[in-house]
Design an enzyme around this catalytic site. Sequence first.
Site, PDB file in Angstrom:
ATOM      1  N   CYS A  95      26.992  -3.946  58.172  1.00 56.66           N
ATOM      2  CA  CYS A  95      26.076  -3.384  57.178  1.00 56.66           C
ATOM      3  C   CYS A  95      24.796  -2.849  57.814  1.00 56.66           C
ATOM      4  CB  CYS A  95      25.754  -4.403  56.093  1.00 56.66           C
ATOM      5  SG  CYS A  95      27.222  -5.026  55.241  1.00 56.66           S
ATOM      6  N   GLY A 153      29.187  -2.353  48.201  1.00 52.63           N
ATOM      7  CA  GLY A 153      28.942  -0.927  48.387  1.00 52.63           C
ATOM      8  C   GLY A 153      29.717  -0.170  47.328  1.00 52.63           C
TER       9      GLY A 153
END
Length: 233
Positions: free
Chosen positions: A177, A148
């Site tokens: 996630c 990320g």
Amino acid sequence: MVDIVVTGLSANSVPYIEALERQRALHADVVAGRAQDTVILLEHPSVYTAGRRTEPEDRPRDGTPVIDVDRGGRITWHGPGQLVGYPIVRLPEPLDVVAHVRRLEDALIALLADLDVASYRVDGRSGVWIRGAAPDGSPRDEKVAAIGVRVAERVTMHGFALNCSNAFDAYDRIVPCGIRDAGVTSISRAIGRTVTPADVVPLLRPHLVRALSSNGSAMPATAPLSSVAGARA
């Protein structure tokens, strides 16, 4: 050239907020030209962090604290046994964040190949995956590394979390996630022996340097590939 800095492993793990402050300071220096591209490698004490796309149902239901951050992706866990990497690097023009994510994936896939672990990408999902099995024995994708990132003024922040020798109970309290139809795994689980973040650092270093010194050209990976949908965990 990319500088690789190891700032805290094992008993010297770095609290998440402290590491975030270091990232921000280094980001400002790279933007201003006072520092070269750098990757920070470390471990964190146990912590949940939530990216911008995190949904309420992804979070712990028992009120466990979560740190909201300005990266892509959804909620994830960091903690002992997981190697976290924060590349603070200037991206070339034209800006291509997905290409940056792919370069990180390339480095991690190459590292895993060095350890005889076959890993790959999954269409529409960033990160690095290993083929595993669900509790009922059916095959499924299992994430070994989450990614990320955030880009501001062409310089990246945040990065990847590679499961090396960590436990998995912390994942039971969240939807990692935001993905419900896949699992999580680690290098140690995949190869049947303990591989710590400290073991991984010297193996990963050259792959990161090569991938992030490629001047924006995505490196060919060493395992089956598919497209990356975006810069998210």
